[in-house]
Motif scaffolding. Structure first.
Motif, PDB file in Angstrom:
ATOM      1  N   GLY A 197       0.817  -1.214   0.000  1.00 17.86           N
ATOM      2  CA  GLY A 197       0.000   0.000   0.000  1.00 17.86           C
ATOM      3  C   GLY A 197       0.848   1.260   0.000  1.00 17.86           C
ATOM      4  N   LEU A 198       1.876   1.283   0.832  1.00 14.57           N
ATOM      5  CA  LEU A 198       2.732   2.470   0.907  1.00 14.57           C
ATOM      6  C   LEU A 198       3.456   2.721  -0.408  1.00 14.57           C
ATOM      7  CD1 LEU A 198       4.568   2.801   4.346  1.00 14.57           C
ATOM      8  CD2 LEU A 198       2.656   4.096   3.435  1.00 14.57           C
ATOM      9  N   LEU A 199       3.938   1.632  -1.054  1.00 17.54           N
ATOM     10  CA  LEU A 199       4.624   1.795  -2.341  1.00 17.54           C
ATOM     11  C   LEU A 199       3.690   2.414  -3.374  1.00 17.54           C
ATOM     12  CD1 LEU A 199       6.752  -1.471  -2.636  1.00 17.54           C
ATOM     13  CD2 LEU A 199       7.591   0.869  -2.463  1.00 17.54           C
ATOM     14  N   GLY A 251      -0.355   6.968   2.758  1.00 18.09           N
ATOM     15  CA  GLY A 251      -1.079   6.376   3.883  1.00 18.09           C
ATOM     16  C   GLY A 251      -2.428   5.782   3.516  1.00 18.09           C
ATOM     17  N   ILE A 252      -3.064   6.294   2.450  1.00 14.92           N
ATOM     18  CA  ILE A 252      -4.432   5.872   2.146  1.00 14.92           C
ATOM     19  C   ILE A 252      -4.485   4.427   1.642  1.00 14.92           C
ATOM     20  CG2 ILE A 252      -6.467   6.302   0.715  1.00 14.92           C
ATOM     21  CD1 ILE A 252      -5.861   9.247   0.810  1.00 14.92           C
ATOM     22  N   HIS A 253      -3.660   4.106   0.649  1.00 16.12           N
ATOM     23  CA  HIS A 253      -3.655   2.733   0.141  1.00 16.12           C
ATOM     24  C   HIS A 253      -3.161   1.764   1.215  1.00 16.12           C
ATOM     25  CE1 HIS A 253      -4.765   3.115  -4.144  1.00 16.12           C
ATOM     26  NE2 HIS A 253      -4.355   4.362  -3.982  1.00 16.12           N
ATOM     27  N   ALA A 254      -2.199   2.224   2.016  1.00 15.06           N
ATOM     28  CA  ALA A 254      -1.684   1.381   3.093  1.00 15.06           C
ATOM     29  C   ALA A 254      -2.807   1.020   4.065  1.00 15.06           C
ATOM     30  CB  ALA A 254      -0.545   2.091   3.820  1.00 15.06           C
ATOM     31  N   ALA A 255      -3.596   2.009   4.462  1.00 12.14           N
ATOM     32  CA  ALA A 255      -4.692   1.769   5.404  1.00 12.14           C
ATOM     33  C   ALA A 255      -5.697   0.779   4.823  1.00 12.14           C
ATOM     34  CB  ALA A 255      -5.383   3.093   5.746  1.00 12.14           C
ATOM     35  N   ALA A 256      -6.064   0.970   3.553  1.00 10.32           N
ATOM     36  CA  ALA A 256      -7.057   0.098   2.915  1.00 10.32           C
ATOM     37  C   ALA A 256      -6.524  -1.329   2.767  1.00 10.32           C
ATOM     38  CB  ALA A 256      -7.460   0.664   1.550  1.00 10.32           C
ATOM     39  N   CYS A 257      -5.252  -1.461   2.370  1.00 17.86           N
ATOM     40  CA  CYS A 257      -4.664  -2.796   2.175  1.00 17.86           C
ATOM     41  C   CYS A 257      -4.555  -3.536   3.511  1.00 17.86           C
ATOM     42  CB  CYS A 257      -3.292  -2.693   1.529  1.00 17.86           C
ATOM     43  SG  CYS A 257      -3.379  -2.197  -0.189  1.00 17.86           S
ATOM     44  N   ALA A 283      -1.929  -1.233  15.060  1.00 18.46           N
ATOM     45  CA  ALA A 283      -0.724  -0.409  14.981  1.00 18.46           C
ATOM     46  C   ALA A 283      -0.500   0.096  13.555  1.00 18.46           C
ATOM     47  CB  ALA A 283       0.479  -1.206  15.452  1.00 18.46           C
ATOM     48  N   LEU A 284      -0.660  -0.801  12.569  1.00 16.63           N
ATOM     49  CA  LEU A 284      -0.431  -0.402  11.175  1.00 16.63           C
ATOM     50  C   LEU A 284      -1.493   0.585  10.696  1.00 16.63           C
ATOM     51  CD1 LEU A 284       0.722  -3.759   9.524  1.00 16.63           C
ATOM     52  CD2 LEU A 284       2.122  -1.807  10.195  1.00 16.63           C
ATOM     53  N   GLU A 285      -2.754   0.373  11.134  1.00 14.47           N
ATOM     54  CA  GLU A 285      -3.807   1.325  10.768  1.00 14.47           C
ATOM     55  C   GLU A 285      -3.531   2.690  11.410  1.00 14.47           C
ATOM     56  OE1 GLU A 285      -5.638   1.061   8.450  1.00 14.47           O
ATOM     57  OE2 GLU A 285      -6.663  -0.853   8.263  1.00 14.47           O
ATOM     58  N   GLY A 286      -3.052   2.642  12.647  1.00 19.78           N
ATOM     59  CA  GLY A 286      -2.708   3.894  13.325  1.00 19.78           C
ATOM     60  C   GLY A 286      -1.600   4.635  12.603  1.00 19.78           C
ATOM     61  N   LEU A 287      -0.597   3.888  12.161  1.00 22.35           N
ATOM     62  CA  LEU A 287       0.531   4.480  11.444  1.00 22.35           C
ATOM     63  C   LEU A 287       0.061   5.085  10.120  1.00 22.35           C
ATOM     64  CD1 LEU A 287       3.554   4.850  11.789  1.00 22.35           C
ATOM     65  CD2 LEU A 287       3.914   2.659  10.648  1.00 22.35           C
ATOM     66  N   SER A 288      -0.783   4.328   9.394  1.00 21.40           N
ATOM     67  CA  SER A 288      -1.326   4.845   8.123  1.00 21.40           C
ATOM     68  C   SER A 288      -2.112   6.124   8.371  1.00 21.40           C
ATOM     69  CB  SER A 288      -2.244   3.819   7.458  1.00 21.40           C
ATOM     70  OG  SER A 288      -1.604   2.582   7.322  1.00 21.40           O
ATOM     71  N   GLY A 289      -2.939   6.101   9.417  1.00 22.58           N
ATOM     72  CA  GLY A 289      -3.742   7.276   9.763  1.00 22.58           C
ATOM     73  C   GLY A 289      -2.851   8.463  10.079  1.00 22.58           C
ATOM     74  N   PHE A 290      -1.773   8.211  10.775  1.00 24.34           N
ATOM     75  CA  PHE A 290      -0.810   9.264  11.102  1.00 24.34           C
ATOM     76  C   PHE A 290      -0.222   9.865   9.826  1.00 24.34           C
ATOM     77  CE2 PHE A 290       3.621  10.470  11.879  1.00 24.34           C
ATOM     78  CZ  PHE A 290       3.455  11.426  12.873  1.00 24.34           C
ATOM     79  N   PHE A 291       0.149   8.976   8.878  1.00 27.40           N
ATOM     80  CA  PHE A 291       0.687   9.449   7.595  1.00 27.40           C
ATOM     81  C   PHE A 291      -0.330  10.315   6.869  1.00 27.40           C
ATOM     82  CE2 PHE A 291       3.545   5.459   7.181  1.00 27.40           C
ATOM     83  CZ  PHE A 291       4.539   6.097   7.911  1.00 27.40           C
ATOM     84  N   ILE A 292      -1.590   9.864   6.874  1.00 27.57           N
ATOM     85  CA  ILE A 292      -2.632  10.591   6.139  1.00 27.57           C
ATOM     86  C   ILE A 292      -2.840  11.973   6.747  1.00 27.57           C
ATOM     87  CG2 ILE A 292      -5.086  10.620   5.543  1.00 27.57           C
ATOM     88  CD1 ILE A 292      -4.908   7.483   5.573  1.00 27.57           C
ATOM     89  N   VAL A 293      -2.959  12.017   8.068  1.00 29.94           N
ATOM     90  CA  VAL A 293      -3.237  13.285   8.741  1.00 29.94           C
ATOM     91  C   VAL A 293      -2.056  14.245   8.628  1.00 29.94           C
ATOM     92  CG1 VAL A 293      -3.714  14.351  10.976  1.00 29.94           C
ATOM     93  CG2 VAL A 293      -4.894  12.261  10.323  1.00 29.94           C
ATOM     94  N   ASN A 294      -0.849  13.702   8.751  1.00 33.20           N
ATOM     95  CA  ASN A 294       0.336  14.564   8.730  1.00 33.20           C
ATOM     96  C   ASN A 294       0.934  14.728   7.344  1.00 33.20           C
ATOM     97  OD1 ASN A 294       1.105  15.278  11.647  1.00 33.20           O
ATOM     98  ND2 ASN A 294       0.465  13.134  11.685  1.00 33.20           N
TER      99      ASN A 294
END
Lengths: 177, 303
Positions: free
Chosen positions: A64-66, A75-81, B19-30
């Motif tokens: 997702g991050l790639l 972050g969006i694709h990473a969260a969904a994946c 943890a991974l969802e939290g990290l992704s959320g952090f990336f999205i917000v920041n």
């Protein structure tokens, strides 16, 4: 249980194929301004049945991050994946055919049949796409338009995933998919 | 202790998931803050060169279009140049013109223009802004948050928050730069807004994009006592110092009173065709730093 070495090469090939197609071929392909094409998810869907949830989560996050880097959606694709990788195992268990899965088999159309694959892939793709579009706009202010985007894109992605697998399978005798 | 360990072990997948969802959320917000520290988007040199290479074919296909656009711009600039030289020759005093020029200078917030040096005001204003030409490497229009990637970066003097325009009008604002590429927040980005003027009445408003139609935006905060009609030209105000004043944005397509609100709901046809974006200019405002520090001083002084 980790990924055994028998699966390593085909999975690496799968990743390269779907990632390259995603970035170089279908990245800017949008049908009727609403149907986006996220075929890279196929790599995650086609990971071996027996891999652990932990392994699946890590693969989902990294993939997702790639993709995010190329789409400017960090972050969006990473969260969904990560989300679909978390529920994948439950869904596969739920869809277990009578007599169970064969040891070491893949959740692919070739191994499980096309009807099984569509039943398996469609809901996961739909959830992934719904997350992508609603997180991107950051709310429900354009609810029906965003939902239309998610639904149309799910159909488009699923068809492209089936077509790509068919092309690769028919053009190679290797046991890739 | 044993219970805690067995709990962690039992739910390790769920814990990793959270943890991974939290990290992704952090990336999205920041997203905004994070970009500056570490280039994780298409302005990354490697990512951008991949896109650049994969765009070569479509670039050749669009070459004619780009050529025509540049030729047209050349013609416009040539006629503007002719007009300017003829103005500077007539040194006749004209109070009305003097006033309008002074007003113009004020509205364009060029700090150096004095009413007396009328014939020089244009050249002074011209020098306030430098334009860095760049080629579009990547561009999207169908997302909710669209971006443009260009092939000029820090090495060419580009910094975050500079304005980006094309011969047809406003394109967006620089979000992030790497050595040789920059990422631009497109005007077609739901978080973007541009300070805009209705040219005919000099009314200040704000251009925002709703997220659906790449050829249209909406103009906000136009009070209902203002006379605004279909066909009115919308240009940049220049107040923010990001864009030069009077850069085209679009023309009014439809005006609707917004319920019982105090403002109109205005649809604007964008002058830029975002589907055909090929070459752009990054705007470097040489006086922006001076203006910002002055503003800061004033604000501090008032406290």
């Amino acid at each position: 249980m980790g990924m055994n070495s028998r699966h390593l090469l085909p999975q690496a090939l799968n990743f390269i194929i779907f990632f390259i197609i995603q970035i170089l071929v279908v990245r800017k392909l949008v049908l009727f301004d609403v149907a986006f094409c996220y075929v890279y998810v196929a790599f995650l869907l086609l990971l071996p049945i027996e891999i652990s949830v932990i392994t699946a989560l890590v693969f989902g996050f990294v993939t997702g991050l790639l993709v995010d880097i190329f789409y400017n959606t960090f972050g969006i694709h990473a969260a969904a994946c990560v989300f679909i990788m978390y529920i994948r195992k439950l869904w596969i268990d739920f869809l277990t055919p009578r007599g169970g899965y064969d040891m070491g088999s893949l959740p692919s159309p070739r191994a499980q049949g096309i009807r099984w694959f569509i039943t398996y892939a469609f809901p996961l793709l739909l959830i992934h796409h719904i997350l992508i579009f609603f997180i991107e706009i950051g709310g429900f202010q354009l609810f029906s338009y965003t939902a239309l985007k998610a639904l149309a894109s799910t159909g488009f992605s699923l068809i492209m995933i089936l077509v790509i697998q068919y092309i690769i399978y028919s053009s190679s005798r290797r046991n890739v998919l | 202790m044993y219970n805690l360990l067995s709990f962690l072990l039992k739910y390790r997948a769920t814990i990793l998931f959270l943890a991974l969802e939290g990290l992704s959320g952090f990336f999205i917000v920041n997203n905004n803050a994070y970009h500056q520290a570490m280039v994780v988007n298409s302005s990354n040199n490697m990512v951008a060169s991949i896109m650049d290479a994969s765009n070569t074919v479509s670039e050749y296909l669009n070459l004619q279009e780009a050529n025509e656009q540049l030729a047209e711009e050349n013609a416009q600039l040539r006629s503007a140049l002719l007009g300017q030289s003829s103005i500077s020759e007539q040194a006749v005093f004209d109070p009305a013109r003097e006033d309008s020029l002074a007003l113009l200078a004020l509205s364009q917030d060029s700090l150096v223009v004095l009413p007396k040096v009328r014939t020089r005001s244009d050249s002074l204003r011209f020098q306030q802004y430098a334009f860095i030409p760049a080629k579009v490497v990547d561009n999207t229009v169908q997302n909710f948050k669209n971006h443009v990637t260009i092939n000029k970066g820090r090495a060419d003097g580009i910094e975050p928050n500079m304005g980006v325009i094309s011969p047809n009008g406003v394109v967006g604002k620089v979000k992030d730069v790497s050595e040789h590429y920059s990422l631009i927040t497109s005007l077609l980005h739901t978080d973007m807004n541009v300070s805009a003027l209705v040219k005919r009445s000099n009314t200040l408003g704000s251009i925002e994009w709703k997220g659906v139609n790449p050829t249209q935006a909406s103009l906000k905060y136009i009070p209902i006592h203002i006379n605004i009609i279909t066909g009115d030209t919308i240009v940049t105000s220049g107040f923010s110092g990001i864009y030069p004043p009077e850069i085209p944005i679009g023309t009014v397509k439809e005006v609707r009173p917004e319920g019982d609100a105090a403002f109109y709901d205005v649809d604007v046809d964008l002058s830029n065709d975002f589907f055909q974006l090929a070459y752009v200019y990054v705007v470097k405002n040489k006086l922006k730093q001076e203006k910002d520090s002055l503003l800061e001083q004033t604000l501090v002084g008032n406290e």
